[in-house]
Motif scaffolding. Structure first.
Motif, short mmCIF file in Angstrom:
data_model
loop_
_atom_site.label_atom_id
_atom_site.label_comp_id
_atom_site.label_asym_id
_atom_site.label_seq_id
_atom_site.Cartn_x
_atom_site.Cartn_y
_atom_site.Cartn_z
N ALA A 22 -13.66 25.36 -20.79
CA ALA A 22 -12.95 25.77 -19.58
C ALA A 22 -13.74 26.74 -18.70
N PHE A 23 -14.45 27.69 -19.28
CA PHE A 23 -15.10 28.72 -18.48
C PHE A 23 -16.15 28.18 -17.51
N PRO A 24 -17.13 27.39 -17.97
CA PRO A 24 -18.13 26.90 -17.00
C PRO A 24 -17.50 26.03 -15.91
N ALA A 25 -16.53 25.22 -16.30
CA ALA A 25 -15.87 24.37 -15.31
C ALA A 25 -15.14 25.21 -14.27
N ALA A 26 -14.42 26.22 -14.72
CA ALA A 26 -13.69 27.08 -13.80
C ALA A 26 -14.64 27.86 -12.88
N LEU A 27 -15.73 28.33 -13.44
CA LEU A 27 -16.72 29.04 -12.62
C LEU A 27 -17.31 28.12 -11.55
N LEU A 28 -17.55 26.87 -11.92
CA LEU A 28 -18.06 25.89 -10.94
C LEU A 28 -17.05 25.70 -9.82
N ALA A 29 -15.77 25.54 -10.17
CA ALA A 29 -14.74 25.34 -9.14
C ALA A 29 -14.66 26.55 -8.20
N MET A 30 -14.70 27.75 -8.78
CA MET A 30 -14.65 28.94 -7.94
C MET A 30 -15.90 29.05 -7.06
N ALA A 31 -17.05 28.75 -7.64
CA ALA A 31 -18.31 28.89 -6.90
C ALA A 31 -18.38 27.92 -5.72
N ILE A 32 -18.05 26.66 -5.97
CA ILE A 32 -18.16 25.69 -4.86
C ILE A 32 -17.13 25.99 -3.78
N THR A 33 -15.96 26.48 -4.17
CA THR A 33 -14.95 26.84 -3.18
C THR A 33 -15.41 28.04 -2.36
N PHE A 34 -16.02 29.00 -3.03
CA PHE A 34 -16.53 30.18 -2.32
C PHE A 34 -17.67 29.80 -1.37
N VAL A 36 -8.90 34.30 -23.19
CA VAL A 36 -9.30 35.56 -23.80
C VAL A 36 -8.15 36.13 -24.61
N ALA A 37 -6.95 36.15 -24.03
CA ALA A 37 -5.79 36.73 -24.70
C ALA A 37 -5.39 35.94 -25.94
N THR A 38 -5.37 34.62 -25.83
CA THR A 38 -4.95 33.84 -27.00
C THR A 38 -5.99 33.88 -28.11
N ALA A 39 -7.26 33.95 -27.76
CA ALA A 39 -8.30 34.07 -28.79
C ALA A 39 -8.12 35.39 -29.55
N LYS A 40 -7.84 36.47 -28.81
CA LYS A 40 -7.60 37.76 -29.46
C LYS A 40 -6.34 37.69 -30.34
N TRP A 41 -5.30 37.04 -29.86
CA TRP A 41 -4.08 36.91 -30.63
C TRP A 41 -4.32 36.14 -31.93
N VAL A 42 -5.08 35.03 -31.84
CA VAL A 42 -5.38 34.24 -33.04
C VAL A 42 -6.18 35.08 -34.03
N GLN A 43 -7.17 35.82 -33.55
CA GLN A 43 -7.96 36.68 -34.44
C GLN A 43 -7.07 37.74 -35.09
N HIS A 44 -6.16 38.30 -34.34
CA HIS A 44 -5.25 39.32 -34.88
C HIS A 44 -4.32 38.70 -35.92
N GLY A 86 -7.91 32.95 -8.10
CA GLY A 86 -6.82 33.49 -8.90
C GLY A 86 -6.36 32.55 -9.99
N VAL A 87 -6.21 31.28 -9.66
CA VAL A 87 -5.76 30.29 -10.64
C VAL A 87 -6.75 30.19 -11.79
N HIS A 88 -8.02 30.11 -11.47
CA HIS A 88 -9.02 29.97 -12.53
C HIS A 88 -9.17 31.27 -13.33
N CYS A 89 -8.91 32.41 -12.71
CA CYS A 89 -8.92 33.66 -13.46
C CYS A 89 -7.74 33.75 -14.42
N VAL A 90 -6.61 33.16 -14.06
CA VAL A 90 -5.47 33.09 -14.98
C VAL A 90 -5.88 32.30 -16.22
N VAL A 91 -6.62 31.22 -16.03
CA VAL A 91 -7.09 30.43 -17.16
C VAL A 91 -8.03 31.26 -18.03
N PHE A 92 -8.95 31.99 -17.41
CA PHE A 92 -9.84 32.89 -18.17
C PHE A 92 -9.01 33.84 -19.03
N THR A 93 -8.06 34.50 -18.39
CA THR A 93 -7.24 35.50 -19.07
C THR A 93 -6.47 34.87 -20.23
#
Length: 160
Positions: free
Chosen positions: A89-101, A59-67, A49-56
């Motif tokens: 951030a994305f590959p690092a977060a995926l690694l953290a989620m994967a090793i925890t899983f 994604v949201a701020t990149a869209k906001w900057v583009q807008h 959940g924490v790493h998905c918040v970072v993903f979100t």
């Protein structure tokens, strides 16, 4: 976002540490095995959940900057760093989620099958905690840099 991220990261790391402490207590003979399993499962869910918040967030701020660039006719190169922040951030977060899983899977195997699963689970748990600490630092750095970019865009909008 930084205070929220720090709070969520502390909950994540405390959950992983609590699961580990209960695991050591169980190994020492205390009757906390079911609590270790529950804490481990909850820690894995919180980690994801924490790493998905970072993903979100990215994604949201990149869209906001583009807008903001499109609406206020700002320099399109302002959006370029957002890709870099996500790429950090994305590959690092995926690694953290994967090793925890994978750690939770090894824990389930250790609980249900004889063999070396306990040693694997222990090693993976230590690695998962270490990876989550390092990844939280990487994510923090990317979030802080992204926040500076957003502040820059806001300043340009305010003067435009």
């Amino acid at each position: 976002m930084i205070p929220l991220f720090i709070g969520l990261t502390l909950v994540n790391l405390l959950g992983l540490c609590a699961a580990g402490a209960l695991g050591y207590a169980s190994k020492a003979g205390y009757a906390v095995g079911p609590w270790h399993i529950l804490a481990g499962a909850m820690a894995a869910l919180v980690c994801c959940g924490v790493h998905c918040v970072v993903f979100t967030y990215f994604v949201a701020t990149a869209k906001w900057v583009q807008h903001a660039i499109a609406v206020k006719r700002l320099d399109p190169s302002l959006a370029a760093p957002t890709r870099s922040f996500k790429a950090q951030a994305f590959p690092a977060a995926l690694l953290a989620m994967a090793i925890t899983f994978v750690t939770t899977l090894a824990g389930a195997a250790a609980d249900n099958y004889p063999g070396r699963w306990h040693a694997w689970h222990h090693a993976l748990a230590a690695a998962a905690l270490a990876v989550n600490v390092v990844v939280s630092l990487i994510e923090y750095r990317a979030i802080a840099r992204n926040a500076r970019l957003i502040d820059d865009v806001l300043a340009r909008i305010g003067t435009g």
